[in-house]
Design a protein around this motif. Sequence first.
Motif, PDB file in Angstrom:
ATOM      1  N   GLN A 107       0.819  -1.217   0.000  1.00 54.34           N
ATOM      2  CA  GLN A 107       0.000   0.000   0.000  1.00 54.34           C
ATOM      3  C   GLN A 107       0.855   1.270   0.000  1.00 54.34           C
ATOM      4  OE1 GLN A 107      -2.632  -1.133   3.068  1.00 54.34           O
ATOM      5  NE2 GLN A 107      -4.140  -1.878   1.581  1.00 54.34           N
ATOM      6  N   ALA A 108       1.921   1.277   0.815  1.00 48.19           N
ATOM      7  CA  ALA A 108       2.768   2.475   0.879  1.00 48.19           C
ATOM      8  C   ALA A 108       3.503   2.659  -0.451  1.00 48.19           C
ATOM      9  CB  ALA A 108       3.761   2.354   2.041  1.00 48.19           C
ATOM     10  N   ALA A 109       3.894   1.563  -1.081  1.00 45.31           N
ATOM     11  CA  ALA A 109       4.632   1.678  -2.349  1.00 45.31           C
ATOM     12  C   ALA A 109       3.699   2.139  -3.473  1.00 45.31           C
ATOM     13  CB  ALA A 109       5.275   0.336  -2.702  1.00 45.31           C
ATOM     14  N   ILE A 110       2.494   1.618  -3.490  1.00 44.27           N
ATOM     15  CA  ILE A 110       1.576   1.988  -4.584  1.00 44.27           C
ATOM     16  C   ILE A 110       1.200   3.476  -4.455  1.00 44.27           C
ATOM     17  CG2 ILE A 110      -0.753   1.386  -3.680  1.00 44.27           C
ATOM     18  CD1 ILE A 110       0.471   0.220  -7.048  1.00 44.27           C
ATOM     19  N   ALA A 111       1.147   3.976  -3.218  1.00 47.61           N
ATOM     20  CA  ALA A 111       0.883   5.418  -3.031  1.00 47.61           C
ATOM     21  C   ALA A 111       2.014   6.245  -3.655  1.00 47.61           C
ATOM     22  CB  ALA A 111       0.753   5.734  -1.538  1.00 47.61           C
ATOM     23  N   ARG A 112       3.205   5.633  -3.779  1.00 47.69           N
ATOM     24  CA  ARG A 112       4.330   6.333  -4.422  1.00 47.69           C
ATOM     25  C   ARG A 112       4.559   5.802  -5.846  1.00 47.69           C
ATOM     26  NH1 ARG A 112       9.226   7.031  -0.336  1.00 47.69           N
ATOM     27  NH2 ARG A 112       9.925   8.156  -2.165  1.00 47.69           N
ATOM     28  N   LYS A 113       3.534   5.173  -6.397  1.00 50.06           N
ATOM     29  CA  LYS A 113       3.521   4.722  -7.810  1.00 50.06           C
ATOM     30  C   LYS A 113       4.556   3.646  -8.117  1.00 50.06           C
ATOM     31  CE  LYS A 113       0.334   7.720  -9.140  1.00 50.06           C
ATOM     32  NZ  LYS A 113      -1.017   7.181  -9.200  1.00 50.06           N
ATOM     33  N   VAL A 114       4.813   2.806  -7.127  1.00 53.75           N
ATOM     34  CA  VAL A 114       5.672   1.639  -7.357  1.00 53.75           C
ATOM     35  C   VAL A 114       4.862   0.406  -6.935  1.00 53.75           C
ATOM     36  CG1 VAL A 114       7.757   0.406  -6.591  1.00 53.75           C
ATOM     37  CG2 VAL A 114       7.866   2.851  -7.097  1.00 53.75           C
ATOM     38  N   ALA A 115       4.843  -0.619  -7.804  1.00 54.96           N
ATOM     39  CA  ALA A 115       4.022  -1.796  -7.484  1.00 54.96           C
ATOM     40  C   ALA A 115       4.873  -3.045  -7.299  1.00 54.96           C
ATOM     41  CB  ALA A 115       3.008  -2.038  -8.597  1.00 54.96           C
ATOM     42  N   VAL A 116       4.514  -3.812  -6.270  1.00 52.58           N
ATOM     43  CA  VAL A 116       5.150  -5.107  -5.996  1.00 52.58           C
ATOM     44  C   VAL A 116       4.017  -6.085  -5.645  1.00 52.58           C
ATOM     45  CG1 VAL A 116       7.301  -4.129  -5.118  1.00 52.58           C
ATOM     46  CG2 VAL A 116       5.397  -4.502  -3.546  1.00 52.58           C
ATOM     47  N   VAL A 117       4.328  -7.374  -5.591  1.00 56.48           N
ATOM     48  CA  VAL A 117       3.288  -8.328  -5.189  1.00 56.48           C
ATOM     49  C   VAL A 117       3.562  -8.793  -3.761  1.00 56.48           C
ATOM     50  CG1 VAL A 117       2.225 -10.557  -5.653  1.00 56.48           C
ATOM     51  CG2 VAL A 117       2.911  -9.128  -7.540  1.00 56.48           C
ATOM     52  N   PRO A 118       2.586  -8.640  -2.844  1.00 56.68           N
ATOM     53  CA  PRO A 118       2.763  -9.175  -1.493  1.00 56.68           C
ATOM     54  C   PRO A 118       2.901 -10.693  -1.550  1.00 56.68           C
ATOM     55  CG  PRO A 118       0.637  -8.028  -1.727  1.00 56.68           C
ATOM     56  CD  PRO A 118       1.270  -8.039  -3.068  1.00 56.68           C
ATOM     57  N   GLY A 119       3.735 -11.239  -0.656  1.00 59.39           N
ATOM     58  CA  GLY A 119       4.031 -12.671  -0.721  1.00 59.39           C
ATOM     59  C   GLY A 119       2.983 -13.573  -0.101  1.00 59.39           C
ATOM     60  N   SER A 120       2.166 -13.037   0.825  1.00 52.53           N
ATOM     61  CA  SER A 120       1.298 -13.958   1.594  1.00 52.53           C
ATOM     62  C   SER A 120       0.350 -14.813   0.750  1.00 52.53           C
ATOM     63  CB  SER A 120       0.553 -13.234   2.715  1.00 52.53           C
ATOM     64  OG  SER A 120       0.246 -11.937   2.368  1.00 52.53           O
TER      65      SER A 120
END
Length: 415
Positions: A343-356
């Motif tokens: 969530q914090a990364a997407i607010a800064r326009k960077v996307a990753v996939v959470p591992g859970s």
Amino acid sequence: MSIRSKYPFSRRVSGTAPSAVREILKVAEQPDVLSFAGGLPAPELFPAEAIAEAAASVLATEPSSALQYGVTEGHAPLREWVAARFTGQGVPTRADDILITHGSQQGIDLVARAFLDRGDRVVVEDPTYLAALQAFSLCEAVPVPVASDDDGLCTEALGELDGAEAPSLVYVVPTFQNPTGRSLAASRRRDLVRWATARGVPILADEPYADIRFAGEPLPPLVAFDQDLVIQLGTFSKTLAPGLRIGWIRASEPIRKRLTTLKQASDLHTSTLNQRIIARLLETFDFEGHLGRVRETYRARHGAMHLALQEWMPKGTAWTRPEGGLFVWLSLPPGVHDLDVFQAAIARKVAVVPGSPFFVTPQPRGHLRLSFGNRSEAHIASGLRTLGEVVRDLAAKAERTNVTKSHASAQSLAP
Ligand SMILES: Cc1ncc(COP(=O)(O)O)c(C=O)c1O
């Protein structure tokens, strides 16, 4: 009124959730987002011109058969090419051993439906490929997770399953696994096949990434250890282009016959036009030279990602160093949650996939899957700097919370 009572969906469908990662990717793939989320191959590597020429040639020379229905098993010259490649890798294979599919995903679906009934157990690495879990869930099968480490699925732990009901299938991604990028060590490959074959359990070896090795030595394919119970999947998705949707299954005759019957009911056959385009392409195209460029591009991008992680990630973070494929698996510092990072990364326009979502067994530690395949080295450097700042901030916050908590408990212990 609940949806279940309004629409009479089957039990299979009602019990299967949409893929959490697909939902995340909808946000991640917006144009202004720097995404390391999807496992998309680099589009600049698609041999578009060569595919266009092959398509024009097929349509000019054999339009009637290229646009007609075809046999379920697949286009003979393509099956021969795939068989010759297996033979070249030390696994003697005839064209008849191959069934052409709509990508390896269809291979997973067909094998799942061939072996799994409601309540059947399927052994999987933990974490594993999400869309395979989805296919197993649609068969109402029960995933049996086995932990994995840097050498892949921990085969030493398989003995613990012996007391329980025997599994009906083992599913593994032996090389450059999704999501971890790890590979199953050669000795574990042998041990896994021995364990499963001694119990008569088929193994589904899903190998979409094995051809994208950019470091280290090739490992023997699982099918080299047993050609009866090992079912091996392959695909052109990561080497040519995923939009073509062409993959294959290598399986022994009794298994292949069942899969062919299932495929008939599913889609009659794989696109005749796309099969013939690839077959025509492979007559003249320097596939090995092309693979060399693919491997070199991903080697450079992986290198850029590793360097950026070293530079920007805080203490307490760890990550895998794959020798191929598209993914790095990052373990977050203690107390940092993957969804908070997302969530914090997407607010800064960077996307990753959470591992859970990739785990069957919930984990105390957070993870991220980072794909290095589809961004330039410059984008990787800038995006990971932002991600590093996000993780650093959350790690500092987690540490403050921890200090406050231990301070409070120390006070409550004070006489
Ligand atoms: C482990 C694994 N299996 C299968 C697939 C599906 O591949 P295909 O495009 O060949 O259907 C993917 C795609 O990312 C994957 O990561």
